[in-house]
Write an enzyme that holds these catalytic residues in place. Structure first.
Site, PDB file in Angstrom:
ATOM      1  N   VAL A  94       0.865  -1.180   0.000  1.00 40.66           N
ATOM      2  CA  VAL A  94       0.000   0.000   0.000  1.00 40.66           C
ATOM      3  C   VAL A  94       0.908   1.238   0.000  1.00 40.66           C
ATOM      4  CG1 VAL A  94      -1.849   1.214   1.200  1.00 40.66           C
ATOM      5  CG2 VAL A  94      -1.752  -1.273   1.294  1.00 40.66           C
ATOM      6  N   ASP A 206     -13.511 -10.273   9.102  1.00 41.90           N
ATOM      7  CA  ASP A 206     -12.075 -10.167   9.376  1.00 41.90           C
ATOM      8  C   ASP A 206     -11.795  -8.968  10.286  1.00 41.90           C
ATOM      9  OD1 ASP A 206      -9.467 -10.952   9.185  1.00 41.90           O
ATOM     10  OD2 ASP A 206      -9.108 -10.060   7.225  1.00 41.90           O
TER      11      ASP A 206
HETATM   12  N1  LIG Z   1      -6.311   3.691   3.394  1.00 38.21           N
HETATM   13  C1  LIG Z   1      -5.172   3.542   4.019  1.00 38.21           C
HETATM   14  N2  LIG Z   1      -4.562   4.598   4.568  1.00 38.21           N
HETATM   15  C2  LIG Z   1      -3.391   4.466   5.218  1.00 38.21           C
HETATM   16  N3  LIG Z   1      -2.768   3.306   5.378  1.00 38.21           N
HETATM   17  C3  LIG Z   1      -3.315   2.217   4.855  1.00 38.21           C
HETATM   18  C4  LIG Z   1      -4.546   2.269   4.149  1.00 38.21           C
HETATM   19  N4  LIG Z   1      -4.873   1.034   3.759  1.00 38.21           N
HETATM   20  C5  LIG Z   1      -3.899   0.237   4.203  1.00 38.21           C
HETATM   21  N5  LIG Z   1      -2.958   0.939   4.852  1.00 38.21           N
HETATM   22  C6  LIG Z   1      -1.746   0.417   5.476  1.00 38.21           C
HETATM   23  O1  LIG Z   1      -1.259  -0.652   4.721  1.00 38.21           O
HETATM   24  C7  LIG Z   1      -1.238  -1.826   5.511  1.00 38.21           C
HETATM   25  C8  LIG Z   1      -1.611  -2.998   4.667  1.00 38.21           C
HETATM   26  O2  LIG Z   1      -2.967  -2.889   4.355  1.00 38.21           O
HETATM   27  P1  LIG Z   1      -3.798  -4.107   3.860  1.00 38.21           P
HETATM   28  O3  LIG Z   1      -5.225  -3.800   4.018  1.00 38.21           O
HETATM   29  O4  LIG Z   1      -3.344  -4.455   2.490  1.00 38.21           O
HETATM   30  O5  LIG Z   1      -3.248  -5.214   4.795  1.00 38.21           O
HETATM   31  P2  LIG Z   1      -3.775  -5.836   6.150  1.00 38.21           P
HETATM   32  O6  LIG Z   1      -5.146  -5.378   6.451  1.00 38.21           O
HETATM   33  O7  LIG Z   1      -2.736  -5.622   7.198  1.00 38.21           O
HETATM   34  O8  LIG Z   1      -3.744  -7.312   5.731  1.00 38.21           O
HETATM   35  P3  LIG Z   1      -4.816  -8.048   4.884  1.00 38.21           P
HETATM   36  O9  LIG Z   1      -5.071  -7.315   3.634  1.00 38.21           O
HETATM   37  O10 LIG Z   1      -4.164  -9.331   4.642  1.00 38.21           O
HETATM   38  O11 LIG Z   1      -6.002  -8.113   5.797  1.00 38.21           O
HETATM   39  C9  LIG Z   1      -2.224  -1.580   6.625  1.00 38.21           C
HETATM   40  O12 LIG Z   1      -1.897  -2.334   7.739  1.00 38.21           O
HETATM   41  C10 LIG Z   1      -2.099  -0.106   6.851  1.00 38.21           C
HETATM   42  O13 LIG Z   1      -1.059   0.166   7.738  1.00 38.21           O
END
Ligand SMILES: Nc1ncnc2c1ncn2[C@@H]1O[C@H](COP(=O)(O)OP(=O)(O)OP(=O)(O)O)[C@@H](O)[C@H]1O
Length: 750
Positions: A94, A206
């Site tokens: 991300v 989740d």
């Molecule tokens: N909209 C956003 N704004 C700021 N940071 C973000 C945003 N979306 C994701 N992130 C950051 O990127 C990280 C990875 O996000 P992502 O949703 O892909 O992974 P996750 O939720 O940790 O794992 P998974 O997708 O496997 O549930 C997040 O933990 C967060 O720190």
């Protein structure tokens, strides 16, 4: 005056230049003329394309999601600069991006080898187009680029990242303030309540701190709908539905159905409207669950008693569940498909199906043609991109290939054409026409790309069979699609190659399928680095946050989210992970399991001991309220848990908090799945705390049934530092456990 005689006609004087020089002198004007004509043409084409091209940088974000061009997002993220990386999830990295209109966004880029992959991408997009709440992280848009084979989702930027990171790793000072923590709890509760209040309700599936994002002011929003489901309450529907083709019969037992907004792969004889094949496919999907039962049947006797299973599937003490979650996911999907098939075909969907149709219709309406239309995009993409190099096992029903019945069906159909079928409801159009239209690209793709390959594979296989080399997997013509376990093993191998073997401690994180380095929910004392790898395994929920019914094959419902919220609430209050063993003296071992500890404290009337010591300006009443609500949410039976609406009411003081149920007073003894006397001793030992087992490479060397066994029993195993688990029935398990115990407690002699 005599007129002057007309001058005699003079023939044109021959040029003094030789011929070759004369012709070359004409070239420059000719070349100039043609160049200018060509540039005019080019200019015209460019202008025309610019005028007719869809806008790729939307300025109006009132109705997401929008389609962005890959270039725009590439520029916005400074070519996906590592310095702008916000984090990494199962989906991919991300990045922080700034759009040309100065809007800050988060851009999620799907890795080509993403474990979660396309299905969650679709889910995210489809839900993003529908969900609209200040407690939910909205997706601004998406992009897919055929050339780079990349999929991207654009979200609103949440400046303070995820809750897990802010609370446990960065230990943000803002979160030291009790008020902030309490308001975060209320925000999350409202976010989940919003999801559940939709018609049909959305089950997040989740809920965990890493899926809660914090904005600039530390307001919390629920994110990540990759695993979200639509719940269809189907109690009015006939219990038995028969598909029209008469090829199969589907018994629908449960009253509640969950529908994931997922692509469903179907196969068809002739590319026609073969609903029978739809159900056949879903039937074979159910066999994933059958396989699970089969595995259970083959477990050592001591591990397969009904009590054991009950204990495993519903142990409130563990606060976790380890049964074949993927299988469970599949079952949900299957039911969704059955629902769709029968609901559409037989009009038996009743009120619920109608409401779902409305939901989807609204979603469809929300996607303007200007935006490319999410569904159109997904269709287009599914037909052309998705299957290239995508193992079948990544899709719904992937884990089902080994059941003999389904295998027979698959073998029968091995030469049939594969179709992609997108769950679509459009009453205005003739269904058949609609589906035909949508199937075409995939069919053509199939013909062109893979029929030949499949034929070759089959020939090879036949040759092998003739030579007596039978595949022990016996999965018919589908061998070339790696099965789940094989995939995991492969991925595991890849991972260990790329970064060395994964330490047991990492596996202690309760993540069964992903040995991610910085699992935030880890049991490990090592705090993961910010911006590291995702904490979610490619399954429903994190083990610690998953409700017991996830593993028990029970109905998934809103109450499953309620359970996860309960765990999250305790984590927020205690400022620690749900399971934590390292840095914990033996004398405080009972605190390893947060849920277990909270129950113990409730019993002894010392609830406030659970509160994070670093919290300032603690409102004792509010804290007691929160822990009580959390315990109510953590009840074993989903029916006993409050609804999210009730939770919000209790948190905001609008409704009374009921007394904690008696089951919290005397904690039932943990049932340990081993029969031997020494194991009984462990069970009866008051100090014994259910812990997750860390896995190391041995895990993957185990027989596949043992893998299932691990999944099944992982949440209920007891490991004590001084205990040597000798299970005569399963020496391999014993050896593995002992090794893990040694790694966990090297100072103790095991
Ligand atoms: N909209 C956003 N704004 C700021 N940071 C973000 C945003 N979306 C994701 N992130 C950051 O990127 C990280 C990875 O996000 P992502 O949703 O892909 O992974 P996750 O939720 O940790 O794992 P998974 O997708 O496997 O549930 C997040 O933990 C967060 O720190």
């Amino acid at each position: 005056m005599p007129s002057r005689p007309a001058p005699p006609f003079l023939p044109p004087q021959p040029s003094p230049l030789p011929y070759h020089q004369r012709s070359s002198s004409r070239i420059p004007p000719l070349a100039a003329a043609s160049t200018s004509a060509f540039s005019f043409l080019l200019l015209f084409v460019i202008c025309f394309r610019k005028l007719t091209r869809k806008r790729t940088v939307p300025t109006d974000f009132s109705k997401p999601p929008h389609r962005f061009s890959y270039t725009t997002l590439r520029r916005a993220t400074n070519k996906f600069s590592p310095s702008l990386r916000l984090g990494q999830g199962g989906f991919g990295s991300v990045y922080h991006g700034t759009l040309p209109n100065e809007l800050n966004v988060a851009v999620k880029v799907m890795d080509s080898g993403s474990l979660q992959g396309e299905r969650e991408f679709q889910n995210e997009l489809l839900f993003a187009s529908k969900l609209d709440s200040c407690y939910i992280v909205t997706a601004r848009g998406f992009s897919y680029d055929r050339k780079h084979r990349s999929l991207l989702i654009v979200y609103e930027l949440m400046q303070n990242g995820n809750l897990q990171d802010a609370l446990l790793h960065r230990k943000c000072v803002e979160l030291v303030d009790w008020k902030k923590r309490f308001s975060i709890a209320v925000d999350i509760a409202k976010g989940i309540e919003y999801l559940h209040s939709l018609d049909p309700p959305v089950i997040h599936g989740d809920i965990k701190p890493s899926n809660i994002l914090l904005d600039q002011c530390f307001n919390a929003k629920v994110a990540d709908f990759g695993l979200a489901w639509l719940k269809i309450d189907n109690s009015n529907q006939n219990n038995q539905n028969q598909c029209n083709q008469g090829q199969c019969e589907v018994k629908v037992e449960e009253s509640d159905k969950i529908i994931g907004l997922k692509r469903v792969e179907l196969e068809s004889n002739n590319g026609g409207e073969d609903y029978g094949s739809v159900v056949e496919e879903t039937d074979s999907v159910t066999t994933g669950f059958d396989e699970f039962n089969l595995v259970v049947d083959q477990l050592p006797v001591c591990m397969t008693s009904p009590e054991t299973l009950e204990a495993v599937s519903a142990s409130p003490e563990t606060g976790a569940v380890g049964v074949s979650l993927e299988g469970n996911l599949d079952v949900g999907s299957i039911e969704g498909v059955k629902e769709l098939v029968n609901g559409e075909k037989n009009n038996g969907g009743g009120i619920q199906s109608e409401s779902r149709k409305d939901w989807l219709k609204q979603e469809k309406g929300g996607t303007t043609s200007e935006n490319g239309g999410v569904k159109d995009y997904v269709m287009e993409w599914l037909g052309t991109e998705i299957n290239k190099g995508r193992p079948k096992s990544d899709w719904i029903g992937a884990s089902s290939s080994s059941n003999s019945q389904s295998v027979a069906k698959i073998v029968k159909k091995k030469n049939r054409k594969r179709l992609d079928w997108w769950v679509s409801l459009d009453d205005d159009k003739d269904e058949k026409v609609l589906k035909k239209e949508k199937r075409r690209p995939a069919r053509e793709w199939w013909k062109e790309e893979y029929c030949e390959e499949l034929e070759k594979k089959n020939k090879k296989k036949k040759k092998k069979r003739d030579m007596g080399m039978t595949s022990d997997d016996n999965n018919g013509g589908e061998d070339w699609w790696p099965r789940d376990e094989e995939l995991y093993v492969e991925r595991k191998k890849k991972r260990s190659k790329s970064r060395g073997s994964i330490g047991s401690i990492e596996w202690f994180s309760g993540e069964l399928f992903r040995g991610n380095r910085n699992s935030h929910d880890s049991l490990s004392g090592e705090i993961p680095e910010s911006g590291g790898i995702s904490s979610t395994p490619s399954m429903r929920g994190n083990v610690c946050y998953a409700a017991p019914e996830y593993g028990g094959g029970g109905n998934l419902s809103e109450k499953s989210d309620v359970y996860s919220f309960g765990v999250l609430l305790l984590v927020l209050i205690a400022g620690r992970r749900p399971l934590q063993v390292t840095n914990l003296p033996m004398s405080e071992f009972q605190r390893a399991n947060l849920m277990h500890w909270a129950r113990n404290l409730a019993r002894s009337g010392k609830l406030l001991d659970l509160v994070d010591k670093s919290v300032q300006s603690l409102d004792r009443e509010q804290a007691t309220l929160c822990i009580t609500i959390a315990l109510l949410c953590l009840q074993k039976s989903p029916a006993h848990r409050p609804s999210m609406k009730e939770v919000v009411g209790m948190l905001t003081g609008e409704s009374q908090v009921p007394q904690l149920p008696s089951e919290f007073s005397p904690s039932p003894p943990t049932r340990f799945p081993f029969k031997s006397k020494s194991h009984q001793k462990i069970c009866n030992n008051k100090m014994a705390t259910p812990l997750h087992v860390c896995f190391n490479n041995e895990y993957w060397k185990c027989h596949k049934h043992l893998i299932r066994l691990f999944e099944l029993h992982v949440s209920n195993l007891l490991i004590l530092s001084s205990v040597n688990l000798r299970t005569s029935s399963c020496p391999l398990l014993s050896a593995t456990f002992n090794k893990m115990a040694k790694q966990l407690y090297p100072e103790e002699s095991v």
